[in-house]
Design a protein around this motif. Structure first.
Motif, mmCIF file in Angstrom:
data_model
loop_
_atom_site.group_PDB
_atom_site.id
_atom_site.type_symbol
_atom_site.label_atom_id
_atom_site.label_comp_id
_atom_site.label_asym_id
_atom_site.label_seq_id
_atom_site.Cartn_x
_atom_site.Cartn_y
_atom_site.Cartn_z
ATOM 1 N N ALA A 1 0.820 -1.220 0.000
ATOM 2 C CA ALA A 1 0.000 0.000 0.000
ATOM 3 C C ALA A 1 0.849 1.264 0.000
ATOM 4 O O ALA A 1 0.358 2.341 -0.346
ATOM 5 C CB ALA A 1 -0.924 0.001 1.221
ATOM 6 N N GLY A 2 2.122 1.141 0.413
ATOM 7 C CA GLY A 2 2.990 2.313 0.492
ATOM 8 C C GLY A 2 3.244 2.756 1.932
ATOM 9 O O GLY A 2 3.657 3.898 2.161
ATOM 10 N N CYS A 3 2.985 1.864 2.872
ATOM 11 C CA CYS A 3 3.202 2.184 4.283
ATOM 12 C C CYS A 3 4.520 1.608 4.782
ATOM 13 O O CYS A 3 4.734 0.401 4.657
ATOM 14 C CB CYS A 3 2.079 1.586 5.140
ATOM 15 S SG CYS A 3 0.429 2.137 4.700
ATOM 16 N N PRO A 4 5.387 2.430 5.398
ATOM 17 C CA PRO A 4 6.527 1.873 6.112
ATOM 18 C C PRO A 4 6.017 0.973 7.239
ATOM 19 O O PRO A 4 4.902 1.175 7.753
ATOM 20 C CB PRO A 4 7.230 3.112 6.680
ATOM 21 C CG PRO A 4 6.772 4.244 5.813
ATOM 22 C CD PRO A 4 5.368 3.893 5.418
ATOM 23 N N VAL A 5 6.816 -0.008 7.622
ATOM 24 C CA VAL A 5 6.387 -0.990 8.619
ATOM 25 C C VAL A 5 7.409 -1.070 9.750
ATOM 26 O O VAL A 5 8.616 -1.128 9.499
ATOM 27 C CB VAL A 5 6.210 -2.380 7.966
ATOM 28 C CG1 VAL A 5 6.051 -3.470 9.019
ATOM 29 C CG2 VAL A 5 5.008 -2.369 7.019
ATOM 30 N N VAL A 6 6.904 -1.042 10.976
ATOM 31 C CA VAL A 6 7.740 -1.331 12.144
ATOM 32 C C VAL A 6 7.197 -2.611 12.760
ATOM 33 O O VAL A 6 6.049 -2.650 13.207
ATOM 34 C CB VAL A 6 7.712 -0.195 13.185
ATOM 35 C CG1 VAL A 6 8.602 -0.539 14.372
ATOM 36 C CG2 VAL A 6 8.144 1.127 12.552
ATOM 37 N N VAL A 7 8.015 -3.664 12.747
ATOM 38 C CA VAL A 7 7.576 -4.950 13.288
ATOM 39 C C VAL A 7 8.100 -5.107 14.708
ATOM 40 O O VAL A 7 9.258 -4.803 14.987
ATOM 41 C CB VAL A 7 8.109 -6.124 12.428
ATOM 42 C CG1 VAL A 7 7.779 -7.464 13.078
ATOM 43 C CG2 VAL A 7 7.535 -6.067 11.017
ATOM 44 N N LYS A 8 7.234 -5.547 15.601
ATOM 45 C CA LYS A 8 7.683 -5.993 16.921
ATOM 46 C C LYS A 8 7.891 -7.501 16.823
ATOM 47 O O LYS A 8 6.962 -8.256 16.530
ATOM 48 C CB LYS A 8 6.605 -5.636 17.947
ATOM 49 C CG LYS A 8 6.582 -6.452 19.221
ATOM 50 C CD LYS A 8 7.559 -5.944 20.272
ATOM 51 C CE LYS A 8 7.310 -6.639 21.611
ATOM 52 N NZ LYS A 8 7.412 -8.112 21.519
ATOM 53 N N THR A 9 9.134 -7.934 17.026
ATOM 54 C CA THR A 9 9.485 -9.353 16.934
ATOM 55 C C THR A 9 8.631 -10.197 17.887
ATOM 56 O O THR A 9 8.434 -9.820 19.034
ATOM 57 C CB THR A 9 10.967 -9.530 17.344
ATOM 58 O OG1 THR A 9 11.773 -8.840 16.399
ATOM 59 C CG2 THR A 9 11.361 -10.990 17.389
ATOM 60 N N HIS A 10 8.148 -11.340 17.405
ATOM 61 C CA HIS A 10 7.513 -12.288 18.324
ATOM 62 C C HIS A 10 8.608 -13.043 19.054
ATOM 63 O O HIS A 10 9.482 -13.634 18.425
ATOM 64 C CB HIS A 10 6.611 -13.255 17.560
ATOM 65 C CG HIS A 10 5.629 -13.938 18.457
ATOM 66 N ND1 HIS A 10 6.018 -14.779 19.485
ATOM 67 C CD2 HIS A 10 4.284 -13.879 18.523
ATOM 68 C CE1 HIS A 10 4.940 -15.208 20.119
ATOM 69 N NE2 HIS A 10 3.868 -14.674 19.564
ATOM 70 N N ASN A 11 8.542 -13.023 20.387
ATOM 71 C CA ASN A 11 9.648 -13.611 21.153
ATOM 72 C C ASN A 11 9.713 -15.127 21.082
ATOM 73 O O ASN A 11 10.673 -15.725 21.548
ATOM 74 C CB ASN A 11 9.584 -13.143 22.611
ATOM 75 C CG ASN A 11 10.006 -11.687 22.725
ATOM 76 O OD1 ASN A 11 10.681 -11.165 21.827
ATOM 77 N ND2 ASN A 11 9.609 -11.017 23.796
ATOM 78 N N ALA A 12 8.711 -15.754 20.465
ATOM 79 C CA ALA A 12 8.794 -17.200 20.260
ATOM 80 C C ALA A 12 9.743 -17.545 19.112
ATOM 81 O O ALA A 12 10.265 -18.649 19.059
ATOM 82 C CB ALA A 12 7.411 -17.778 19.994
ATOM 83 N N HIS A 13 9.966 -16.622 18.193
ATOM 84 C CA HIS A 13 10.862 -16.934 17.058
ATOM 85 C C HIS A 13 11.726 -15.726 16.671
ATOM 86 O O HIS A 13 11.679 -15.256 15.542
ATOM 87 C CB HIS A 13 10.080 -17.478 15.858
ATOM 88 C CG HIS A 13 8.937 -16.628 15.399
ATOM 89 N ND1 HIS A 13 7.657 -16.785 15.838
ATOM 90 C CD2 HIS A 13 8.885 -15.587 14.533
ATOM 91 C CE1 HIS A 13 6.868 -15.898 15.260
ATOM 92 N NE2 HIS A 13 7.598 -15.153 14.464
ATOM 93 N N PRO A 14 12.575 -15.281 17.599
ATOM 94 C CA PRO A 14 13.389 -14.099 17.323
ATOM 95 C C PRO A 14 14.451 -14.329 16.244
ATOM 96 O O PRO A 14 14.768 -13.395 15.490
ATOM 97 C CB PRO A 14 14.042 -13.795 18.680
ATOM 98 C CG PRO A 14 14.035 -15.090 19.420
ATOM 99 C CD PRO A 14 12.785 -15.793 18.976
ATOM 100 N N GLY A 15 14.974 -15.535 16.169
ATOM 101 C CA GLY A 15 16.010 -15.816 15.165
ATOM 102 C C GLY A 15 15.419 -15.807 13.765
ATOM 103 O O GLY A 15 15.959 -15.192 12.829
#
Lengths: 525, 525
Positions: free
Chosen positions: B176-190
């Motif tokens: 859509a043209g939106c920058p994204v900030v993801v919060k890592t899920h701590n179950a799969h950080p790697g």
């Protein structure tokens, strides 16, 4: 048609017993007969239950049936003739000619939605073919939008026809297939009853379930809160103050099942005077601006309440032309005593801000609710430092902000909260500056205008009457124009349904003749 | 690729200093190196500020540029090769084959959105011609949708690829043209870091502004709350528990500027066994149901957690077949120790309800986080009387509800809260009954299936992975399929703009070759 003061609950007329409400003629401050009986939460319960019962039948009426229903309402409104205009004028202080125009717009938007549902694009009919040979196999998938559920509508005082009982919210919701429960605006209960009775009669004439429409009267906030909190209600349309909109948003968020609220609230509609346009036409723009500012006694959501220009002789010329034009503007009667006192308070407040100068006034007011136009000026530094200068003053008041340079102009743009509109006065030589302002204005506003004035909202396919908070509660929507219907639908996907169980919109034979997206490509019928 | 345990803030990698997070292998309950440094709200501030700075540039990249960017991410994910699958398998307990399938889906949905933006239907380009001769004259009005702003994404534990860092929410928002900030899920950080680095590299390779993507790590809720509360963030995508979704909804509603939250939360996905289908195929349906129930250890949002049928011999046959099939189902490793204990608690809770019988179990569990499937049965009266029986038990547990008659079946349907899916097992002779259930199911669910099972969500144009609350926070949207992009756009109207100032989507020459609605009629390029 007789105005009885009753509520309309489905096909019945019921007299509320929780006190009474009377309209006030703002031109005289006198009340107007009859008394309207205010209802209790029991009336809300009854109307919502009927709406719920009507929903499954009504939402599956054919597009043609709903289109004819909307057209029947339009005809019924016209058939009320001068009675509607006279009553609305008494209740709102708006002149007959303005209300005749508004009636045309109300009827026009009902007819536009009739076309919208006959066309059916809003259904977003989408088909993905089964791929049985693929690994894993793909099912047959089909999507259409369905009506979201019964809708609560709260009308606005400033458009007793076009944003009230049979206004844009009601027309869009009924078009989508949603029953509607309207809470009467107490500024125009008689107008509301007249139009409500027209809808009630159209429901009967079109043999629709009784609960498709109800009209509730409440003396305080309790009835409205109960309406928004009722489990049968699935969306809310509101036009009014920020305070009112925020209260409904809170009520909706606190429900067990939160629901969308489409509240159109407050906007000061900035107008940017770009240097070349200003150099060429300062006087002309100033005078036209005064017309827009005072039109309808400034009581439009899109009233130009903020003007931004580069300090200098041309801005001074603009200011002088606007001030001169204002001097000849009579003080018009405002919609209600409450709106009138809020206007006086807002103007007084603005006058008291250090660094803000009063630079123009309209003709003095003599009648009870008459409002004298007001023009103020300040510099960008003052504007940027004082949050209250961005508060909407509902009425014919505006503030000119003088900027030292283009950077400051951009800073003012970036500082603004969400708006319904943003306007640029520009010439070809201003394009470069305009290009640096447009990205900001797109982020801030629902509609961007060039060389016009924001008052006057066309009802058409491309109109957006919306914008980021606090202009509205939901920037993804518009309350005017064809796509207002999108607010009241939600998508449903059908996987592997036999044709006999599919809705007509998605059947193989395309019996509704829709344009559909088939395997990613648009197919017209 | 080296997994460092750093956050990715724009083009930098930053080690968080607010404690550390480690992945746990649920198959062994052992932690997996390395340590991930958890960030503070300062990291959120930095990422959001960068996103805000990137927004105007990124949203006006051409559709082709963004399509290539999505394709670059897809290629990058594939190029990670076995490392990604191995790490994701260690972190989630999911088998490699399942994760390879999920990787295919993740890459597929990035490529689908590339096509969606090249097609450009989501822009809703709409043009209304000026009518200068009309009274009053109509302006030239043009509408397109623009990106809503930077989006915060919270991934799900159960799809470490398809609903996480480069999952559906991210793909739709970036498209859509939106920058994204993801919060890592701590179950799969790697897994998150590997995919995050792919996106970070794609941003650089495509010469996009650094703030288009950031990946934040937080040890508790504080970082997530700060992210949703940040003024630069304009929408939220979330897949997870109802509790988590409600917390984000509250945070978003309490902002000075409320923003939309798309939370996909909880659903028990009712399956209705209609009498003729059940008489014809009770055993076959029962056995296939057991497959769907235990697939992926029942850890799907669309897991069939409720079965409704008419009491009698055929329902008994279904129950027996399902129970028999379950006996042979091994206890699979669940995603996290937390999910595993919640599953055990849910099953225990269900067992304790008076009137509910345990009628089937899978093979016993021996490994640390392994879950034994569970099948329960009750009657409609008990189900209708006990609200907690509608609570989602995340994992391979389901409840059969026996109804006395068709009316009771309809009452159960009407009693249900919002669902992602509703399924009907039916034969041609069941169509009449199905027709009485469908209106209710349409009101309750985002997707209706016939003679299938709800697990397995196709990524296509017509898919709806959504539904009324509590299935999601916003029934007007889908988190899977092409129309997921609609969540991250809003309409803007341009009035009388000279062609030179109009966005390409709306220019006279239609340089993007879009299908546009011109004066109410669709025109293809």
């Amino acid at each position: 048609m007789n105005i009885t003061g009753e509520m309309l609950i489905g096909q019945t007329a019921v007299r509320g017993a929780e006190g009474s409400v009377r309209a006030v003629n703002p031109a005289t401050n006198e009340t107007i007969a009859p008394d309207f009986g205010a209802g209790s939460t029991a009336a809300v319960e009854q109307a919502c239950k009927l709406a719920q019962q009507a929903f499954d039948t009504y939402r599956e009426t054919t597009p043609e049936q709903r289109a004819q229903f909307l057209e029947e309402i339009a005809t019924g409104i016209l058939n009320l003739g001068p009675q509607l205009i006279e009553r609305a004028s008494q209740e709102s202080g708006l002149p007959a000619a303005r209300l005749e125009g508004e009636r045309g717009r109300t009827v026009g938007q009902l007819r536009l939605f009739a076309k919208v549902i006959r066309d059916g694009h809003y259904l977003s009919a989408t088909l993905d073919s089964a791929l049985p040979e693929r690994t894993p196999p793909r099912s047959d998938l089909r999507l259409r939008k369905i009506a979201i559920g019964p809708v609560a509508v709260f009308g606005a005082s400033n458009f007793p026809l076009a944003f009230s009982v049979a206004g844009g919210d009601t027309a869009a919701a009924l078009a989508a297939g949603c029953p509607v429960v309207v809470k009467t605006h107490n500024a125009h209960p008689g107008t509301s009853e007249l139009v409500g009775r027209v809808i009630q009669q159209a429901v009967a004439a079109c043999q629709l379930p009784a609960g498709v429409f109800s009209l509730i009267i409440g003396s305080g906030n309790e009835v409205g809160q109960a309406l928004v909190s009722h489990p049968a209600i699935k969306a809310v349309g509101f036009t009014g103050s920020r305070q009112g909109g925020l209260a409904l948003m809170r009520a909706a968020a606190q429900r067990r099942e939160p629901i969308p609220v489409y509240a159109e609230m407050s906007s000061i509609n900035p107008m940017f005077l770009l240097p070349n346009a200003l150099a060429a036409r300062a006087t002309q723009i100033g005078s036209a601006f005064a017309d827009s500012l005072t039109m309808g006694v400034g009581q439009f959501c899109t009233n130009p309440g903020l003007v931004i220009g580069l300090a200098g002789e041309h801005l001074a010329q603009f200011q002088e032309a606007a001030s001169n034009a204002l001097k000849a503007k009579a003080a018009g009667t405002m919609l209600t005593p409450g709106i009138h006192s809020a206007y006086l308070a807002g103007v007084e407040h603005m006058q008291a801000v250090s660094g803000v100068d009063a630079v123009g006034r309209g003709m003095a007011a003599s009648a009870p609710c008459a409002a004298q136009a007001a023009l103020f000026a300040t510099d960008a530094a003052t504007f940027l430092a004082s949050e209250q200068l961005e508060d909407e003053i509902f009425g014919p008041s505006s503030l000119i902000v003088a900027c030292k340079n283009e950077d400051e102009m951009r800073a003012v743009a970036e500082h603004l909260a969400g708006q319904l509109t943003a306007t640029l006065q520009l010439d070809a030589a201003d394009h470069a500056l305009a290009k640096t302002l447009l990205p900001t204005l797109e982020r801030k506003a629902g509609r961007i205008l060039v060389n016009g004035f924001p008052t006057g909202v066309e009802v058409s396919y491309a109109m957006v009457h919306g914008g980021p908070f606090p202009a509205t509660s939901d920037s993804r929507s518009t309350s005017v124009g064809a796509s207002a219907i999108d607010r009241f639908v939600r998508p449903v996907c059908y996987q592997d349904l036999p044709d006999a169980l599919l809705p007509a919109a998605l059947q193989d034979g395309n019996p509704l003749g829709l344009t559909r997206l088939v395997d990613g490509a648009l197919h017209t019928a």
